[in-house]
Design a protein around this motif. Sequence first.
Motif, PDB file in Angstrom:
ATOM      1  N   LEU A 175      64.773  -8.911 -33.505  1.00 54.65           N
ATOM      2  CA  LEU A 175      65.480 -10.222 -33.958  1.00 54.65           C
ATOM      3  C   LEU A 175      65.080 -11.289 -33.188  1.00 54.65           C
ATOM      4  N   LEU A 176      64.775 -10.933 -32.056  1.00 51.91           N
ATOM      5  CA  LEU A 176      64.241 -12.173 -31.054  1.00 51.91           C
ATOM      6  C   LEU A 176      62.843 -12.689 -31.661  1.00 51.91           C
ATOM      7  N   GLY A 177      62.052 -11.933 -32.330  1.00 51.38           N
ATOM      8  CA  GLY A 177      61.009 -12.440 -33.212  1.00 51.38           C
ATOM      9  C   GLY A 177      61.208 -13.083 -34.221  1.00 51.38           C
ATOM     10  N   LEU A 178      62.319 -12.626 -35.056  1.00 51.00           N
ATOM     11  CA  LEU A 178      62.465 -13.382 -36.144  1.00 51.00           C
ATOM     12  C   LEU A 178      63.333 -14.592 -36.033  1.00 51.00           C
ATOM     13  N   VAL A 179      64.033 -14.848 -35.259  1.00 51.76           N
ATOM     14  CA  VAL A 179      64.741 -16.041 -34.710  1.00 51.76           C
ATOM     15  C   VAL A 179      63.706 -17.094 -34.149  1.00 51.76           C
ATOM     16  N   ALA A 180      62.780 -16.569 -33.271  1.00 49.68           N
ATOM     17  CA  ALA A 180      61.823 -17.556 -32.948  1.00 49.68           C
ATOM     18  C   ALA A 180      60.812 -17.845 -34.192  1.00 49.68           C
ATOM     19  N   ILE A 182      61.683 -18.280 -37.289  1.00 48.38           N
ATOM     20  CA  ILE A 182      62.694 -18.957 -38.014  1.00 48.38           C
ATOM     21  C   ILE A 182      62.637 -20.407 -37.370  1.00 48.38           C
ATOM     22  N   SER A 183      62.767 -20.393 -36.225  1.00 48.34           N
ATOM     23  CA  SER A 183      62.843 -21.605 -35.344  1.00 48.34           C
ATOM     24  C   SER A 183      61.592 -22.319 -35.514  1.00 48.34           C
ATOM     25  N   LEU A 184      60.152 -21.872 -35.448  1.00 47.28           N
ATOM     26  CA  LEU A 184      58.900 -22.485 -35.666  1.00 47.28           C
ATOM     27  C   LEU A 184      59.021 -23.099 -36.660  1.00 47.28           C
ATOM     28  N   PHE A 185      59.419 -22.436 -37.669  1.00 52.59           N
ATOM     29  CA  PHE A 185      59.543 -22.878 -39.300  1.00 52.59           C
ATOM     30  C   PHE A 185      60.354 -23.873 -39.551  1.00 52.59           C
ATOM     31  N   TRP A 186      61.533 -24.258 -38.786  1.00 49.70           N
ATOM     32  CA  TRP A 186      62.412 -25.250 -38.950  1.00 49.70           C
ATOM     33  C   TRP A 186      61.988 -26.237 -38.218  1.00 49.70           C
ATOM     34  N   SER A 187      61.577 -26.239 -36.964  1.00 49.07           N
ATOM     35  CA  SER A 187      61.372 -27.347 -35.934  1.00 49.07           C
ATOM     36  C   SER A 187      60.120 -26.914 -35.175  1.00 49.07           C
ATOM     37  N   THR A 188      58.853 -27.389 -35.487  1.00 54.97           N
ATOM     38  CA  THR A 188      57.700 -26.779 -34.575  1.00 54.97           C
ATOM     39  C   THR A 188      57.775 -27.054 -33.297  1.00 54.97           C
ATOM     40  N   GLU A 189      58.160 -28.304 -32.570  1.00 51.44           N
ATOM     41  CA  GLU A 189      58.323 -28.390 -31.124  1.00 51.44           C
ATOM     42  C   GLU A 189      59.255 -27.376 -30.599  1.00 51.44           C
ATOM     43  N   ILE A 190      60.622 -27.091 -31.132  1.00 46.55           N
ATOM     44  CA  ILE A 190      61.626 -26.000 -30.747  1.00 46.55           C
ATOM     45  C   ILE A 190      60.967 -24.891 -30.819  1.00 46.55           C
ATOM     46  N   ILE A 194      60.669 -22.247 -27.763  1.00 50.75           N
ATOM     47  CA  ILE A 194      61.334 -20.885 -27.564  1.00 50.75           C
ATOM     48  C   ILE A 194      60.322 -19.771 -27.483  1.00 50.75           C
ATOM     49  N   ILE A 195      59.067 -19.788 -28.284  1.00 46.05           N
ATOM     50  CA  ILE A 195      58.124 -18.763 -28.295  1.00 46.05           C
ATOM     51  C   ILE A 195      57.474 -18.750 -26.981  1.00 46.05           C
ATOM     52  N   LEU A 196      56.941 -19.740 -26.298  1.00 44.61           N
ATOM     53  CA  LEU A 196      56.226 -19.268 -24.960  1.00 44.61           C
ATOM     54  C   LEU A 196      57.013 -19.086 -23.860  1.00 44.61           C
ATOM     55  N   ALA A 221      53.598 -10.979 -32.906  1.00 42.12           N
ATOM     56  CA  ALA A 221      53.123 -10.465 -34.354  1.00 42.12           C
ATOM     57  C   ALA A 221      54.671 -10.681 -35.195  1.00 42.12           C
ATOM     58  N   VAL A 222      55.810 -10.319 -34.594  1.00 40.12           N
ATOM     59  CA  VAL A 222      56.916 -10.647 -35.546  1.00 40.12           C
ATOM     60  C   VAL A 222      57.317 -12.052 -35.639  1.00 40.12           C
ATOM     61  N   THR A 223      57.047 -12.752 -34.605  1.00 39.33           N
ATOM     62  CA  THR A 223      57.246 -14.334 -34.701  1.00 39.33           C
ATOM     63  C   THR A 223      56.178 -14.865 -35.713  1.00 39.33           C
TER      64      THR A 223
END
Length: 520
Positions: A175-180, A182-190, A194-196, A221-223
């Motif tokens: 779920l952490l990877g999925l949320v990360a 989705i967040s990258l898809f929605w807003s690149t800088e956010i 989150i990812i790093l 990978a999940v992200t």
Amino acid sequence: MMSIKMKSIFADIGAFASILLVLIPISLETVANQVGANPHPLSFFIGPALYSYGAGLIPNVDYFSQYGTGVGALFSYFLNNSPMEVFKASILITVSGTVFFALTFYLLAKWVLDSRVWAFFLTLIALILNFSSVAPFTSPSLWPIRYPFLALFCLLFIVFCKTPVISLKKIIFILLGLVAGISLFWSTEIGISIILPGAFCIWFNTRSPMRAVLAVLMFFAVTGLAFIGLSVFAFGTGVLHINFIMGIFKPAIMYGSGFGAFPVNWLSPAEFLFNVLIPVVLVTTVIWGISSKPLVHEKQPVLLLIAFIALMQLTKFWNMSLATVWLSNSYLPLLIFMFWLRTAINNSHMLFIRNGLSLMVLSVGIIYIFSFNDPRMPSIFGVKSYQKYPSVLMGLHKNSFKIPPTTMNFSVAEVAHQDVMLIQKWVLPGERAYIYSSRDWVYLLRAQRAPGFPFIPSTMTPLKEQGEKPLSAAKIIFFEKGEQLWGNNVEMATSIQQRLRAEFVLVATGIHLDVYQQHR
């Protein structure tokens, strides 16, 4: 008698209800009229969505998407022939995303601060400080709709760190990877913010070095799969190209070069707090979180994550010196600041001192939301701005749920039917319509054609090169008669007019639009 658990549940429900009262508007139409045909919702929601009328157009390859890949893809489902309805949809999504973030942030703050009262106070203060101008929802990018899943990611990380159940830990990890993603898809800088930190904290909190590296690789990978999967679903297999990946960083490069930046006013007490004191607290928290092993505080891994993400937000690719921009990213920085403040207060052994200091913090917060201002911006902030917002809470306060009179209207969004027909005649469905006008979005919306220029409104294209490059591919250009040249785009507009005279010929004219065809 009611159990303590039930009292806690009802108290949280009361906090949720209060947040809803603060944010839910009485009328979307009233808020949309306050905002008017403003360029900020156009560049955030409507502009990127209009490219869905084209065939196989890719964000940051075929057009400039300065916030994220997925915003336009989602909002394309809300496009219709009515500019008012489209703006109402933008308000609805902005408010809904803000509500979701505020509720999850309250839960995160309650866990971090060990206090429902402090969590509610912090959430409310941060929300009210997010309000600015007489039309508070004018700029969606200044609201948590830019990072709706940020607090959710932190909450999932809490469960990931705390649960001893291996099967549940694996599910939360996914779920952490999925949320990360989705967040990258929605807003690149956010997403990057989150990812790093997320990858670092997963690595740092995994005991075995080999398992730590494997966990980080699996998280990436999940992200990545979530991001690419959503991108393929939204835009097709054209995203499976290096140009798409490289294009994601175009906005960061442009804003990182100083575009749109404001110098910091180091003599301002507010800017000292924003740009010096709180960043120092965040850096100190990160150092404390990394260097203190074994753990000296049970919340240390989560505090490390929050502080790391907060630092990433504060070092984003545009200058943070303007108050409205800083306050829009203030939730996590203020949470870390309040944690240490509350920890210091709780170290006092005398109850009356703790209560007195807590009351002092509450008083400062209240004074702040009533009196805050930024001298460089002739605007209103905090409570003064919130009073202009037709929320349910304001309706209760004024004992009236009558819709207040509007301050703006959509007369600027009225275009002639003949001009719409002209666009549809010269541009086939799926093709791009090159319209240079401050209300190009209305023409495109009514004609159901994709923009030719890489940014909407075309008259506010950030860089001259971005406006000139599409002209080499344009066979037909629509130019609005008597179009006013925007002050920050005069160079680009002048260049377009010169090329029209040199390379194009007038072939048709409508009520407000002239049609030019390339003759070379």
